[in-house]
Motif scaffolding. Sequence first.
Motif, PDB file in Angstrom:
ATOM      1  N   LEU A  26       9.276 -11.359  -6.617  1.00  0.00           N
ATOM      2  CA  LEU A  26       9.506 -10.415  -5.533  1.00  0.00           C
ATOM      3  C   LEU A  26       9.850  -9.047  -6.095  1.00  0.00           C
ATOM      4  O   LEU A  26      10.872  -8.862  -6.754  1.00  0.00           O
ATOM      5  CB  LEU A  26      10.644 -10.908  -4.633  1.00  0.00           C
ATOM      6  CG  LEU A  26      10.939 -10.067  -3.391  1.00  0.00           C
ATOM      7  CD1 LEU A  26       9.738 -10.073  -2.452  1.00  0.00           C
ATOM      8  CD2 LEU A  26      12.159 -10.599  -2.663  1.00  0.00           C
ATOM      9  N   ARG A  28      11.133  -5.207  -5.869  1.00  0.00           N
ATOM     10  CA  ARG A  28      12.109  -4.473  -5.070  1.00  0.00           C
ATOM     11  C   ARG A  28      11.711  -3.003  -5.016  1.00  0.00           C
ATOM     12  O   ARG A  28      11.278  -2.427  -6.028  1.00  0.00           O
ATOM     13  CB  ARG A  28      13.504  -4.602  -5.673  1.00  0.00           C
ATOM     14  CG  ARG A  28      14.111  -5.995  -5.601  1.00  0.00           C
ATOM     15  CD  ARG A  28      15.448  -6.055  -6.306  1.00  0.00           C
ATOM     16  NE  ARG A  28      15.304  -5.959  -7.756  1.00  0.00           N
ATOM     17  CZ  ARG A  28      15.524  -4.870  -8.477  1.00  0.00           C
ATOM     18  NH1 ARG A  28      15.900  -3.740  -7.875  1.00  0.00           N
ATOM     19  NH2 ARG A  28      15.384  -4.872  -9.792  1.00  0.00           N
ATOM     20  N   GLU A  73       4.403  -9.409  -1.859  1.00  0.00           N
ATOM     21  CA  GLU A  73       5.710  -9.278  -1.211  1.00  0.00           C
ATOM     22  C   GLU A  73       6.682  -8.311  -1.895  1.00  0.00           C
ATOM     23  O   GLU A  73       6.903  -8.367  -3.097  1.00  0.00           O
ATOM     24  CB  GLU A  73       6.367 -10.651  -1.102  1.00  0.00           C
ATOM     25  CG  GLU A  73       7.459 -10.711  -0.059  1.00  0.00           C
ATOM     26  CD  GLU A  73       7.851 -12.123   0.271  1.00  0.00           C
ATOM     27  OE1 GLU A  73       8.705 -12.296   1.141  1.00  0.00           O
ATOM     28  OE2 GLU A  73       7.306 -13.058  -0.335  1.00  0.00           O
ATOM     29  N   ASP A  75      10.638  -6.378  -1.432  1.00  0.00           N
ATOM     30  CA  ASP A  75      11.948  -6.308  -0.786  1.00  0.00           C
ATOM     31  C   ASP A  75      12.241  -4.837  -0.518  1.00  0.00           C
ATOM     32  O   ASP A  75      12.402  -4.048  -1.448  1.00  0.00           O
ATOM     33  CB  ASP A  75      13.012  -6.912  -1.716  1.00  0.00           C
ATOM     34  CG  ASP A  75      14.416  -6.842  -1.122  1.00  0.00           C
ATOM     35  OD1 ASP A  75      14.584  -6.292  -0.018  1.00  0.00           O
ATOM     36  OD2 ASP A  75      15.356  -7.332  -1.781  1.00  0.00           O
ATOM     37  N   TRP A  76      12.308  -4.461   0.773  1.00  0.00           N
ATOM     38  CA  TRP A  76      12.449  -3.048   1.151  1.00  0.00           C
ATOM     39  C   TRP A  76      13.906  -2.608   1.265  1.00  0.00           C
ATOM     40  O   TRP A  76      14.180  -1.486   1.684  1.00  0.00           O
ATOM     41  CB  TRP A  76      11.757  -2.804   2.488  1.00  0.00           C
ATOM     42  CG  TRP A  76      10.301  -3.149   2.502  1.00  0.00           C
ATOM     43  CD1 TRP A  76       9.726  -4.272   3.009  1.00  0.00           C
ATOM     44  CD2 TRP A  76       9.230  -2.361   1.972  1.00  0.00           C
ATOM     45  NE1 TRP A  76       8.367  -4.240   2.832  1.00  0.00           N
ATOM     46  CE2 TRP A  76       8.034  -3.076   2.199  1.00  0.00           C
ATOM     47  CE3 TRP A  76       9.168  -1.116   1.331  1.00  0.00           C
ATOM     48  CZ2 TRP A  76       6.791  -2.598   1.814  1.00  0.00           C
ATOM     49  CZ3 TRP A  76       7.928  -0.636   0.945  1.00  0.00           C
ATOM     50  CH2 TRP A  76       6.749  -1.373   1.183  1.00  0.00           C
ATOM     51  N   THR A  77      14.846  -3.454   0.903  1.00  0.00           N
ATOM     52  CA  THR A  77      16.266  -3.139   1.070  1.00  0.00           C
ATOM     53  C   THR A  77      16.620  -1.809   0.409  1.00  0.00           C
ATOM     54  O   THR A  77      16.288  -1.575  -0.765  1.00  0.00           O
ATOM     55  CB  THR A  77      17.140  -4.252   0.453  1.00  0.00           C
ATOM     56  OG1 THR A  77      16.806  -5.500   1.064  1.00  0.00           O
ATOM     57  CG2 THR A  77      18.616  -3.969   0.677  1.00  0.00           C
ATOM     58  N   SER A 103       3.618  -7.921   2.189  1.00  0.00           N
ATOM     59  CA  SER A 103       4.402  -6.925   2.913  1.00  0.00           C
ATOM     60  C   SER A 103       3.502  -5.755   3.275  1.00  0.00           C
ATOM     61  O   SER A 103       2.441  -5.554   2.670  1.00  0.00           O
ATOM     62  CB  SER A 103       5.572  -6.429   2.049  1.00  0.00           C
ATOM     63  OG  SER A 103       6.426  -7.496   1.712  1.00  0.00           O
TER      64      SER A 103
END
Length: 406
Positions: A26, A28, A73, A75-77, A103
């Motif tokens: 994943l 980021r 994919e 992680d859009w945090t 994503s």
Amino acid sequence: MSRILFAIALIWALNGAAVAHDFSALARVLPDDSRVADNGRAGVQVLLGLSQGVPYRVFTLRDPYRMVLDFQEVDWTGLDRDSFLQTDRVSGVQYGAYVPGWSRMVLELGAPLAVETSDMRVDPVSGKAQLILDLKGADFDTFSASAGAPRQPGWDLPEASVTPPARDEDGTRLLRVMLDPGHGGIDPGAEVGGLNEKTLMLTFARELREMLLRAGGYDVVMTRVDDQFVSLERRITLAHRAGADVFISLHADILSEGRAHGAAVYTLSEDASDVASLRLAERHDRGDLISGIDLSGSDDQVADVLLDIARRETKPRTDALARALAEGMTQQGGPMNNRPIRTASFSVLKAADIPSVLIELGFLSSPRDLENIRNPEWRTGMARGIRDGLERWRQDDLVRRSLIGQ
């Protein structure tokens, strides 16, 4: 320029640096390395920093103008929309999960823009990556000629398979209920105080599913079981493929018009019962737009005569379902809206042959409704009310259909 711009950033074989820097499946987003900036006459530049390189694709859509970026994919945090957008030439951005393993980011363009260059650069030491897109202004004809959503195995969801009718141990046919938790993935729905509609409705759908299964006599399927985006058209397709007897879409929206509060049940009508219902339908349908769905081939006016006939035959059953559900929830204490049964042109309710309703459990813009929806005991009561309403409707519907048969 090709209609679809592909770039594969495969870094697994770089060297031992991938392992040394704790690469995972994943990627980021790196907010400090990400922005959409105006380069004046040079155009617009999109910079997206990532913890590692990932496969991606870029394509454009029109009506309205949008640029879509799909990634393995991410992680859009931490990515803040206001800080990310540093130019008025891109009017909005949405990002999140799209389909399992992938994503999506959607840029809403104020005017046609085309990709001039695209490059994902990977630092061989840190393993970090940065996607660089240089966008140039384009005329309408050029933009339209290259716009369109691609269809590719691995990037898009496969067609849903047809599910045979479910039966109980004694051979009795179960009532198959399709639960549709609103929004999902890249489309969060209404948001307030760190909460969002997609998560709240998925939680309630799971609880309602368990209650129906425990009651017996029901087979329950869901349009989504996790935080994934499902287009409005696909939700209807899934209901048909599943052989659903009933379709129930679950929502908890925000309305700025008036002081909307309390639960309500909506059925389909081209003419909304009131202005608030019209605005609500517009908000719900916007989910497909912000999520990068190609709407150029869709037809808002369903003119097929056979569909109209089927819908007229289904309408009395749908109206009866709406009344039964509203009564069931009322008996559990609601609270209900002062007009608990309403109509609007919700695209998700357009399955012509399946009784379909949309339940607004409440409005997140109402502090009382928000508190209720967050309360597990209240949700249990509402799930019980929906179950009771479904049971009453099923029994009455069997009687009505037997009389029609005679």
